[in-house]
Enzyme design. Sequence first.
Site, PDB file in Angstrom:
ATOM      1  N   ASP A  75      -4.370  47.677 -40.498  1.00  0.00           N
ATOM      2  CA  ASP A  75      -4.105  48.547 -39.360  1.00  0.00           C
ATOM      3  C   ASP A  75      -5.251  49.514 -39.093  1.00  0.00           C
ATOM      4  O   ASP A  75      -6.127  49.728 -39.934  1.00  0.00           O
ATOM      5  CB  ASP A  75      -2.847  49.397 -39.632  1.00  0.00           C
ATOM      6  CG  ASP A  75      -1.582  48.725 -39.136  1.00  0.00           C
ATOM      7  OD1 ASP A  75      -1.701  47.707 -38.449  1.00  0.00           O
ATOM      8  OD2 ASP A  75      -0.488  49.226 -39.453  1.00  0.00           O
TER       9      ASP A  75
ATOM     10  N   LYS B   4      -3.536  49.484 -33.887  1.00  0.00           N
ATOM     11  CA  LYS B   4      -3.076  50.043 -32.616  1.00  0.00           C
ATOM     12  C   LYS B   4      -3.632  51.457 -32.508  1.00  0.00           C
ATOM     13  O   LYS B   4      -3.430  52.287 -33.388  1.00  0.00           O
ATOM     14  CB  LYS B   4      -1.545  50.068 -32.569  1.00  0.00           C
ATOM     15  CG  LYS B   4      -0.911  48.685 -32.699  1.00  0.00           C
ATOM     16  CD  LYS B   4       0.597  48.763 -32.609  1.00  0.00           C
ATOM     17  CE  LYS B   4       1.230  49.208 -33.920  1.00  0.00           C
ATOM     18  NZ  LYS B   4       1.103  48.201 -34.984  1.00  0.00           N
TER      19      LYS B   4
ATOM     20  N   MET C  50       3.202  61.515 -35.150  1.00  0.00           N
ATOM     21  CA  MET C  50       2.773  61.110 -33.802  1.00  0.00           C
ATOM     22  C   MET C  50       3.335  62.047 -32.733  1.00  0.00           C
ATOM     23  O   MET C  50       3.796  61.608 -31.685  1.00  0.00           O
ATOM     24  CB  MET C  50       3.196  59.666 -33.510  1.00  0.00           C
ATOM     25  CG  MET C  50       2.670  58.666 -34.531  1.00  0.00           C
ATOM     26  SD  MET C  50       3.444  57.037 -34.418  1.00  0.00           S
ATOM     27  CE  MET C  50       5.085  57.369 -35.090  1.00  0.00           C
TER      28      MET C  50
END
Length: 505
Positions: A34, A56, A171
Amino acid sequence: MPNVYLIGAGPGDPGLLTVKAKAILETCDVLVYDYLANKAFLDYCRPGAEIIYVGKKGGDHTLPQGEINKLLVAKAKEGKVVARLKGGDPYVFGRGAEEAEELLEDGLTFEVIPGVTSAVAAPAYAGIPITHRKYASSVSFITGHEDPTKDESAHNWDALAKAASTLVFFMGVKNLEDISRRLIEGGRSPETPAALVRWGTTCRHRSMVSTLKDIPREAREKGFKAPSLLVVGEVVQLHDKLNWFEQRPLLGKGVVVTRSREQASDLTRVLSDMGACTWEFPTIEVAPLADTTPVREAVGNLACFDWLVFTSVNGVKYFWHEMQAMGKDARALGGLMVAAIGPATAQALAERGIRADFVPEKYVAESVVEGLLALQIGGKRVLIPRALKAREVLPDELCRAGAQVEVLPVYETKLASHDPDEIVASIEEGEIHYLTFTSSSTVENFFQMIPADRLAPLRERIKIACIGPITAATLAKYGFTPDIQPESYTIPALAQAVAESAKES
């Protein structure tokens, strides 16, 4: 043996990867990793392993989650051992469970290797314990990645607002305004301490402390963006008192290491321990000689010499390699006096059972000659294992003093193959602050890869550090003067000099 390992890479500090995770990375056939997984972990993979990036970043998905699931299944069905490396912990907002379910549906087996979650590590590095007997006895981990326009939230905001828990939002920067508003509306005091930790535990780590009502505005003013954690609660008061990581002198500073890849680790480790973001840009490749017959002949005739003078760790390494190939060990040096230029070279000898009889106070050829002359080396037979191409000062001066010198090439250095555009671009973008040079050859090779006229316009953006006067003299040939040069010509001293420069700037 499981088909797939779901591995938590931790929050970014390579030292926080677990021992078990490292063992799987070293043996897997395929690595799927990732964006938030530190790229340093890729170095653990064995040669020939297939490495696939599926990260991502900012809404830009290299592969959608469904395609990642299919990729894991496909590679596992090829009979390969697959390591799925995810930032933090696979089961803490990592969608690891979804991947595990997909594997089970296709009849495949898996194993989870937990990782250190950023919810614990990032605040800890910023001096914020997420629980404390005086301030909070519980903690809640919450995703801050909800769409603020949807009709209903998955969170019970009233309960979160009224709880005495520490709240850690993953996030949450994008929705910071909404999170602040909802918590205040739910009854949380607007003056509740709140903090953001960006790139926690990495060399890019930053943190800021504010209050629940002011943190959206202050985050914008200070440029805090993803990836950042939001911590809300009284424990944030301890930030200034317990903030240990942000005291590192080179935190956030980009430093280029130009040593060979084999030797870069020593300087890289010291700089990293000081908080630096290190950029390995090896300008030299160290290689064994194609024909080692002369080395073996010299090893077979060691009794003909009085002194053995090693000028580098590589000289020790490759000389010893040929000795071992001939079935010899440290006993072959019995009766010889041994000199080592520099503590690292002396340490390399000590690891092989040889204590150097002479290590000069200054680690340049001129000082070595002076010290050896004081030890009556004039008239003695001297063997110098070294690189194929090197400065001739040492052998020339010893010969002038009456010594019988034989130079023995035991390895060679070549120009490394490396893309210079990344380094130049990173200097232009302000990500690199220092260039380090540890030898004349690193300087010469660097400017073969990045011409002096290409670096010159960027000179004001960086500081240049040289390990000693000989390296600095070589740098001067290209029109540059070092900003930093330690009094002691060693790797630790060079790193410390860079750190002192950072304190002054």
